[in-house]
Design a protein around this motif. Structure first.
Motif, PDB file in Angstrom:
ATOM      1  N   LYS B 108      15.280 -17.905  83.948  1.00 22.99           N
ATOM      2  CA  LYS B 108      16.277 -16.921  83.529  1.00 22.99           C
ATOM      3  C   LYS B 108      17.632 -17.569  83.289  1.00 22.99           C
ATOM      4  N   SER B 109      18.062 -18.381  84.270  1.00 21.36           N
ATOM      5  CA  SER B 109      19.373 -19.032  84.112  1.00 21.36           C
ATOM      6  C   SER B 109      19.341 -19.983  82.929  1.00 21.36           C
ATOM      7  N   THR B 110      18.262 -20.722  82.814  1.00 22.14           N
ATOM      8  CA  THR B 110      18.145 -21.677  81.716  1.00 22.14           C
ATOM      9  C   THR B 110      18.284 -20.962  80.383  1.00 22.14           C
ATOM     10  N   PHE B 156      28.718 -17.568  86.470  1.00 21.63           N
ATOM     11  CA  PHE B 156      27.655 -18.458  86.921  1.00 21.63           C
ATOM     12  C   PHE B 156      26.981 -17.954  88.188  1.00 21.63           C
ATOM     13  N   GLN B 157      25.785 -18.492  88.421  1.00 18.23           N
ATOM     14  CA  GLN B 157      24.997 -18.042  89.569  1.00 18.23           C
ATOM     15  C   GLN B 157      25.713 -18.359  90.880  1.00 18.23           C
ATOM     16  N   LYS B 158      26.269 -19.589  90.953  1.00 13.50           N
ATOM     17  CA  LYS B 158      27.036 -19.940  92.150  1.00 13.50           C
ATOM     18  C   LYS B 158      28.503 -19.714  91.831  1.00 13.50           C
ATOM     19  N   MET B 237      25.932 -12.704  82.653  1.00  5.67           N
ATOM     20  CA  MET B 237      26.163 -12.691  84.102  1.00  5.67           C
ATOM     21  C   MET B 237      24.900 -13.156  84.799  1.00  5.67           C
ATOM     22  N   ASP B 238      25.036 -14.244  85.545  1.00 12.17           N
ATOM     23  CA  ASP B 238      23.882 -14.775  86.259  1.00 12.17           C
ATOM     24  C   ASP B 238      23.971 -14.344  87.721  1.00 12.17           C
ATOM     25  N   GLU B 239      23.253 -13.334  88.065  1.00 13.79           N
ATOM     26  CA  GLU B 239      23.278 -12.772  89.418  1.00 13.79           C
ATOM     27  C   GLU B 239      24.695 -12.562  89.937  1.00 13.79           C
ATOM     28  N   PRO B 240      25.442 -11.705  89.272  1.00 10.33           N
ATOM     29  CA  PRO B 240      26.855 -11.549  89.657  1.00 10.33           C
ATOM     30  C   PRO B 240      27.024 -10.849  90.995  1.00 10.33           C
TER      31      PRO B 240
END
Ligand SMILES: Nc1ncnc2c1ncn2[C@@H]1O[C@H](COP(=O)(O)OP(=O)(O)OP(=O)(O)O)[C@@H](O)[C@H]1O
Ligand SMILES: [Mg+2]
Lengths: 303, 317
Positions: B108-110, B156-158, B237-240
């Motif tokens: 997903k992030s990729t 970003f995820q982090k 939005m990556d896991e916001p």
């Protein structure tokens, strides 16, 4: 001991004899390591203390009223360290002005812009090698290039500074690359993610974060250059010079060379002059290192 | 604690000390809960997906007439030899929120990072296929990657705030793009962005403090504020909400609702309920493939694929 919340737990695993021995071993290992580490620190400090004490005992008599203001002289009573000190400052200034910007630029280019390929690996190996080349070779290089080819004045801080800059640059490049590498990639991502260009990422984010590391490396390189003698002998900074240099092109000597020259004198009175000059050199270096620590703390940020 | 702790008698079987402490605490709580009526009157969180979908009247929205904002065609991503995305085609629409769901490591992030070309920065990563933004190929020489990233913002995820002040974190984007002609404009943008991310009240008195000194959840909201401050066209939005409590999560979901229509939004989430609540389109990824993509209502109530069904009902993940 207060009353335990739970009287009879099922977990005897954590209170058995075997477990107690384990814990005891762990603490013993930690104590041994602490003692060893402390010994290592004390050993290195002991050498510094020994050096300082002997120099102060021997050199205290060398500090006459004119020692810090006069220059070299044939009569030890008249000889002072000011000419060499000024020569050192001018030389280090030339070195700094050249090595710092060029070294940082090279580090930034190699780390951020150069493509990762075999050519780059070759450059990396060369720079690491360059940092390990004995300083006398740099002296020969300076002699050949700056004096013979470019016809710059002999014995001048300019040529000394140029030669030492060649020597210091690889150190700064290596320190700079490491400091740049240590900046977390997430910070670059963050900046790129809001649409910063490569240049903006480098100059707004990466360099400010890498600066403490770069400065530390630079000052270490500078301190090394300050104490360097051999390459300066090669380019002629070994003459007897009785007046402080007027500028970077006038003949000069530097502190370590002065120490070397005085230590060679037959006159016994020069022994305490030598020790006194060593004290001056050490104080100069301590000041530079203090500056390094100050700058590092000032620019250090956490992330 | 007013009453004395009673030691647990060893006659009752106690599997682990913490269980006993928890049981003790539960007894205390029972007494407290009776007095605190407000607690019991709080709305229950929606435990079931159907309810989450039902709470989202837009979950079954049909496609609009317009062309998609972003279109990805046959995207494949390789990290060195390893293939992370295996031919994904997807449209992201301007007036829709697209949720990406799928098990950890499915890409997903990729995939999200392809959409603003952040994968360019990873050595060894290779992307093939065609991605268009408003019909223009984002890999074409006419497309400036810096502008692309300003138009397609990312959270970003982090959480990765700059080690600078909170104000500077949000102001950085608008400043480098010249979005604020005056200091007052910049202040307005910063305040508005922080308000929308639900962070303003917590930080308004400490804007000069470092962004890295905030808590994890606050950092996440700071990063959201930083992304919307640039006023992008698409927000990835990556896991916001991965580090947020339910109230802050609700604020972000509100923000997503509010932003919908102005920006195209793609959101990665591991929270099925969240996907059901906020999105109109859901894409289910598995092992680098896009298994199913469609209206959120369909994916969650009537998926076509068995794998989707298994995933959303928690049979694997
Ligand atoms: N920089 C990288 N280098 C090599 N492989 C990577 C890299 N980033 C991701 N991968 C691999 O690509 C695959 C997809 O990773 P990705 O981060 O896209 O997963 P994800 O769906 O976002 O997972 P999660 O839900 O845990 O965030 C994983 O197998 C991962 O190991
Ligand atoms: Mg991910």
């Amino acid at each position: 001991m207060s009353k335990p919340l739970i009287q009879a737990g099922p977990a005897t695993r954590w209170s058995g004899d075997e477990m107690k021995r384990r814990v005891a071993r762990r603490y013993a290992a930690e104590r041994r390591f602490r003692a060893l580490g402390l010994a290592a620190v004390l050993l290195s400090l002991a050498f510094l203390a020994f050096l300082l004490v002997t120099m102060i005992v021997r050199g205290a008599g060398g500090f006459s009223s004119t020692f810090l203001t006069a220059s070299d002289a044939t009569d030890p009573a008249m000889a002072g360290v000011w000419g060499a000190l000024k020569g050192s400052m001018l030389t280090i200034l030339v070195t700094m002005a050249l090595a710092f910007p060029i070294g940082v630029l090279a580090a930034v280019y190699l780390e951020e812009f150069a493509r990762r390929n075999r050519w780059n690996d070759l450059v990396e190996v060369s720079i690491n090698n360059l940092a390990a080349v004995p300083s006398i070779i740099f002296g020969l290089l300076g002699l050949a290039v700056f004096l013979k080819v470019m016809n710059l004045p002999r014995s001048a801080p300019l040529v000394g500074g140029l030669t030492l800059a060649l020597m210091t640059m690889p150190v700064i490049v290596i320190a700079g690359r490491n400091a740049i590498k240590a900046v977390p990639p997430s910070i670059r991502d963050a900046a790129l993610g809001v649409g910063a260009s490569k240049m903006q990422v480098v100059f707004h984010h990466v360099l400010p974060l890498a600066l403490p590391g770069i400065l530390t490396g630079t000052i270490i390189g500078m301190a090394r250059a300050l104490g360097e003698t051999a390459p300066l002998l090669m380019i002629g900074m070994r003459a007897f010079i009785a007046a402080p240099p007027a500028g970077v092109t006038s003949p000069a000597t530097v502190l370590p060379v002065q120490i070397f020259l005085w230590s060679d004198e037959v006159d016994r009175a020069f022994v305490e002059k030598t020790s006194a000059a060593i004290i001056v050199l050490l104080v100069f270096m301590l000041m530079m290192n203090g500056l390094a620590i100050y700058l590092r703390n000032k620019f250090e940020r956490r992330w | 604690m007013t009453k004395e702790m009673q030691p647990v008698t060893p006659t009752t079987p106690v599997p682990f000390p913490s269980t006993a402490i928890a049981a003790d605490a539960a007894q205390d709580d029972a007494g407290i809960a009776k007095e605190d009526t407000a607690w019991t009157q709080r709305p229950e969180p929606t435990p079931h997906l159907d309810e989450a979908v039902d709470s989202n009247p837009t979950a079954g929205e049909p496609l609009g007439q317009g062309a998609p904002k972003m279109r990805a065609q046959d995207i494949k991503v390789f990290y060195g030899e390893k293939q992370a995305i295996r031919g994904v085609s997807i449209d992201v629409h301007e007036d829709k929120v697209t949720a990406f769901i799928g098990p950890s490591g499915c890409g997903k992030s990729t995939f999200l990072r392809c959409l603003n070309r952040m994968n360019d920065t990873i050595p060894g990563a290779r992307v093939t296929g065609r991605i268009e933004l408003d019909g223009q190929d984002i890999n074409s020489p006419d497309m400036d990657v810096v502008q692309l990233r300003a138009r397609v913002g990312m959270v970003f995820q982090k959480p990765n705030p700059f080690p600078k002040s909170i104000f500077e974190n949000v102001a950085y984007g608008p400043r480098i793009h010249g979005l604020a002609p005056s200091k007052a404009d910049l202040d307005t943008i910063v305040e508005k962005s922080l308000r929308r991310a639900g962070l303003w009240d917590e930080v308004k008195d400490r804007l000069t403090e470092s962004g890295t000194a905030l808590s994890g959840g606050q950092q996440q909201r700071l990063c959201i504020a930083r992304a919307i401050a640039v006023d992008p066209e698409v927000i990835l939005m990556d896991e916001p909400c991965s580090a947020l409590d339910p109230i802050a999560t609700a604020k972000i979901e509100e923000l997503i609702h509010e932003l919908r229509g102005r920006y195209a939004i793609a959101i990665v989430t591991h929270n099925m309920q969240q996907a059901a609540r906020v999105s109109q389109r859901t894409a289910f990824f598995h092992l680098g493939e896009l298994v199913e993509y469609g209206k959120t209502a369909d994916i969650f109530t009537n998926p076509r694929e068995q794998r989707t069904q298994d995933y959303i009902t928690g049979r694997y993940g």
